[in-house]
Design an enzyme around this catalytic site. Structure first.
Site: not given
Length: 760
Positions: A493, A400, A636, A658-661, A540, A708
């Site tokens: 977001r 965050h 993701e 969503g590569t973060n997840d 999103r 993204c």
């Protein structure tokens, strides 16, 4: 003039000899004199060139052709340049000059040493003008005949179109510019490249090194995307590295010239330089900069662990900023490095430490403070808007604090592990959000000067076939995002909009204030849509974990989940909370009705096509013409990548990674846990295989495929994605310029490779 010989050895040359040996020759001679490892070389002097013009009888004819030339007349410039070069090439070199050149060459080594023959214009690389790149270089030259031919071609290159045009625009008289030629031992480098002893734009004291395999020509010519290393001489450590995918190397071939070879899969992704080699090159660069007194642009090579400096010239591109960079503080020098973490949002900020452990602390944060917390949460966003920099104990590039800081343009360092324990409230510190360092002491720079990013607007003129979009979380960042010239918004977001209301969607439903929620959401999204007229904006739907709702008004009934990242979030929450989903859909309906047909809706955390179809059916039931609006999904979860064909059959218009997840769910790595941050690898083979599979399916069916996640802000990842056929890339605001550059370079390389194959 006649007293100057036709040939000078480097050991005979000083920087004051620039009139005779040009900028390149003078620099090599000067570096040799101070003991830098410069390969053996001699210089064919500018006086030898003038003697050539006079004794061959072409001098007056040559300059008459250049007189009164209108360099803006392209046809005339081309014709005159061609005639001038032919004139230089079609006469013989006078005997004495020829003998002096071949005599010097023979003394370099028996059997004919392999050399590089480099032009060195006598006005080249002066501080007020850089002629670099205007004249020719010839590599892998061996033997008297080839050497004399290369020297004559260097002389002729003084009258190429670019060189004539450049001199005219810079106000140089053609008669006053001569050319020397450096004949230097060619180092069969295993690795080579360039380094800047200071940042080439800002002048910041950072050594920037670019390198690749083989000869440095691959880096200088732009034929390969090089590795990039940043070395801070103040801390004597490598503070950043970007390992690029390097597809080719340029090597000396068996005869005259060079050849291009494909690198092995292992070489492509391998780091060219070790930290020790980066440090050694940086120290050699510092010796050169200290000697000359100004920052240098240096070409280097390494072979058999031996270092060579091939060229050094002043950096002419530095624009001195009013920003005071680390080192200068009120009353003296910056103090020691107090903490290190992960640089999550670039920039430098100074101020008073404000430690935030709860909402009471957050409300006490003042304008210009440095916010220090274990980790930020949505409750802290109002405080985050006020501060000059942010430091956290926990988190990585996708936490965050990192996301919001980049959005706000606020410097941030995350994952320090002990900031809240080590730093004291009221302590004065400086935060470097690029290098991940926290210094003791304060800069004299106001926040807006540090955080502003006007340079991003320079990206717009670069046109790419692959769309380069931008990620947005906060409405106030919309104009800054639009200034990047991005081709749209690949991720808006809305959870940051909703969480910023400090009340859960359930609170608005229970209090009968749904219209207030819808209007707030409408206003926030509209700001972003207005900043990108005619460009796609993918919004999103809500994707906030339960722990983020729990601290808000109305969050008292939120379930307590052991791992909220794997819990009740994304589309699964909306499908189980129809009223919450309906309020979002009503917002989208009003925006579409207002004419915002560039709005697309993206569903997060979808793991089966049935979830997409259920959401689509609910939207249809609430009055949305679902076949004529743009609906897509986040990829993701591994299951959504594996089932991408079924999602396409279900009617998605686009998919975005969503590569973060995707990374954390594929590798079982908590992306917000600094203890395993080094194991979080977006380029893990399993992740790449899932992405490649989904891209191929989307391309086969004409479905736009994008990215993204944070990995989309990594130039090397963007390069890989373009090579594998992705339709668009969406990056953080600060990353858009370098991603556009990486995409453009890769596209050009792919076109060139195709042309070479077709001509083979």
């Amino acid at each position: 003039m006649k007293q100057m010989p036709n040939v000078l050895w480097l050991e005979e040359i000083k920087k004051e000899d620039i009139v005779s040996v040009g900028g390149k020759g003078a620099s090599l001679g000067e570096m040799t004199s101070i003991g830098l490892p410069v390969p053996t070389a001699f210089v064919v002097t500018a006086q030898a060139f003038r003697r050539f013009l006079v004794e061959s009888g072409i001098e007056e004819t040559l300059f008459r052709r250049l007189d009164r030339l209108d360099v803006d007349d392209t046809d005339a410039l081309e014709a005159v340049a061609r005639d001038a070069q032919d004139l230089v090439l079609n006469v013989g070199i006078p005997e004495q000059i020829r003998d002096d050149i071949t005599g010097a060459y023979s003394r370099m080594g028996e059997g004919g040493m392999i050399v590089a023959v480099r032009s060195s214009a006598t006005a080249e690389d002066l501080p007020e003008a850089s002629f670099a790149g205007q004249q020719e270089t010839f590599l892998n030259i061996k033997g008297d005949a080839d050497l004399l031919e290369a020297v004559q071609k260097c002389w002729a290159s003084l009258y190429g179109e670019r060189a004539i045009y450049y001199r005219s625009k810079q106000g140089f008289d053609d008669r006053s510019v001569n050319i020397a030629v450096v004949v230097q031992q060619l180092i069969p480098s295993e690795k080579a490249g360039v380094l800047f002893t200071s940042h080439p734009v800002t002048g910041e004291p950072l050594t920037i090194i670019e390198g690749s395999w083989g000869l440095g020509e691959a880096v200088v010519s732009g034929s390969v995307s090089p590795d990039k290393y940043v070395f801070d001489l103040r801390t004597e450590r490598v503070v950043d590295r970007l390992i690029a995918e390097k597809e080719i190397a340029i090597l000396a071939d068996g005869g005259k010239g060079t050849k291009i070879v494909d690198l092995t899969p292992e070489q492509r992704d391998a780091a060219v330089l070790s930290d020790e080699e980066v440090a050694r090159l940086s120290m050699l660069g510092k010796i050169a900069e200290d000697h000359y007194g100004i920052p240098q642009d240096i070409e280097w090579a390494i072979v058999d662990k031996e270092f060579f400096i091939l060229q050094s010239r002043p950096i002419t591109t530095i624009k001195r900023s009013e920003i005071t960079l680390p080192g200068k503080v009120e009353g003296g020098e910056l103090g020691a490095v107090l903490l290190e973490g992960q640089g999550a949002s670039p920039g430098v900020g100074s101020g008073r430490v404000a430690i935030v452990r709860d909402m009471k602390d957050a409300r006490a944060v003042k304008e210009g403070d440095i916010l220090v917390a274990k980790m930020t949460n949505p409750d802290m966003v109002p405080a985050m808007r006020r501060v000059r920099a942010i430091i956290t104990d926990e988190g990585g590039m996708t936490c965050h604090a990192a996301i919001v800081s980049r959005e706000l343009g606020t410097p941030a360092v995350v994952g320090t592990k002990k900031a809240t324990k080590l730093l004291k409230a009221g302590q004065m510190v400086t935060v470097d959000g690029e290098k991940g360092l926290i210094y003791e002491g304060v800069l004299e720079t106001p926040k807006q000067e540090v955080a502003a990013a006007p340079v991003v607007a320079q990206a717009a003129p670069v046109i790419t076939g692959t769309l380069v979009k931008v990620n947005v979380s906060l409405p106030e960042a919309a104009q800054r995002a639009a200034a990047t010239g991005a081709d749209g918004v690949g991720l808006l977001r809305i959870e940051h909009l909703i969480l910023g209301l400090q009340k859960t969607p359930g609170w608005y439903i229970n209090e009968g204030k749904e219209d207030e929620f819808i209007q707030s959401l409408y206003d926030g999204i509209k700001v972003v849509l207005d900043a990108f007229p005619g460009k796609p904006v993918w919004v999103r739907t809500l994707d906030a974990p339960t722990d983020e709702f729990r601290n808000m008004e109305g969050g008292e009934e939120e379930p307590v989940e052991h791992n909220p990242m794997l819990g009740w979030r994304g589309i699964r929450r909306d499908l189980n909370s129809p009223d919450q989903f309906r309020m979002q859909v009503e917002t989208f309906k009003r925006l579409w009705s207002a004419g915002y047909d560039n709005l697309g809706v993206m569903f997060p955390l979808v793991n089966h096509p049935d979830e997409f179809l259920q959401a689509k059916a609910m939207m249809k039931r609430w009055g949305v013409d679902v076949e004529n609006v743009t609906l897509g999904i986040m990829v993701e979860i591994p299951s959504s990548a594996i089932l991408i064909e079924e999602f396409i059959e279900a009617g998605i218009k686009f998919a975005s990674f969503g590569t973060n997840d995707l990374v954390q769910y594929t590798l079982a790595i908590d992306r917000n846990n600094e203890n395993v941050a080094d194991m979080y690898k977006p380029k893990h083979p399993a992740v790449l295989r899932l992405i490649d599979m989904a891209i191929k399916a989307c391309r086969a069916h004409g479905v736009e495929c994008s990215i993204c996640g944070q990995a989309g802000s990594d130039p090397s990842m963007a390069t890989w994605l373009v090579e594998h056929g992705i339709s668009s890339v969406s990056a953080n605001i600060d990353a858009v310029p370098r991603i556009r550059e990486a995409v453009a370079r890769k596209e050009k390389q792919m076109i060139l490779d195709l042309a070479r194959r077709n001509n083979a």
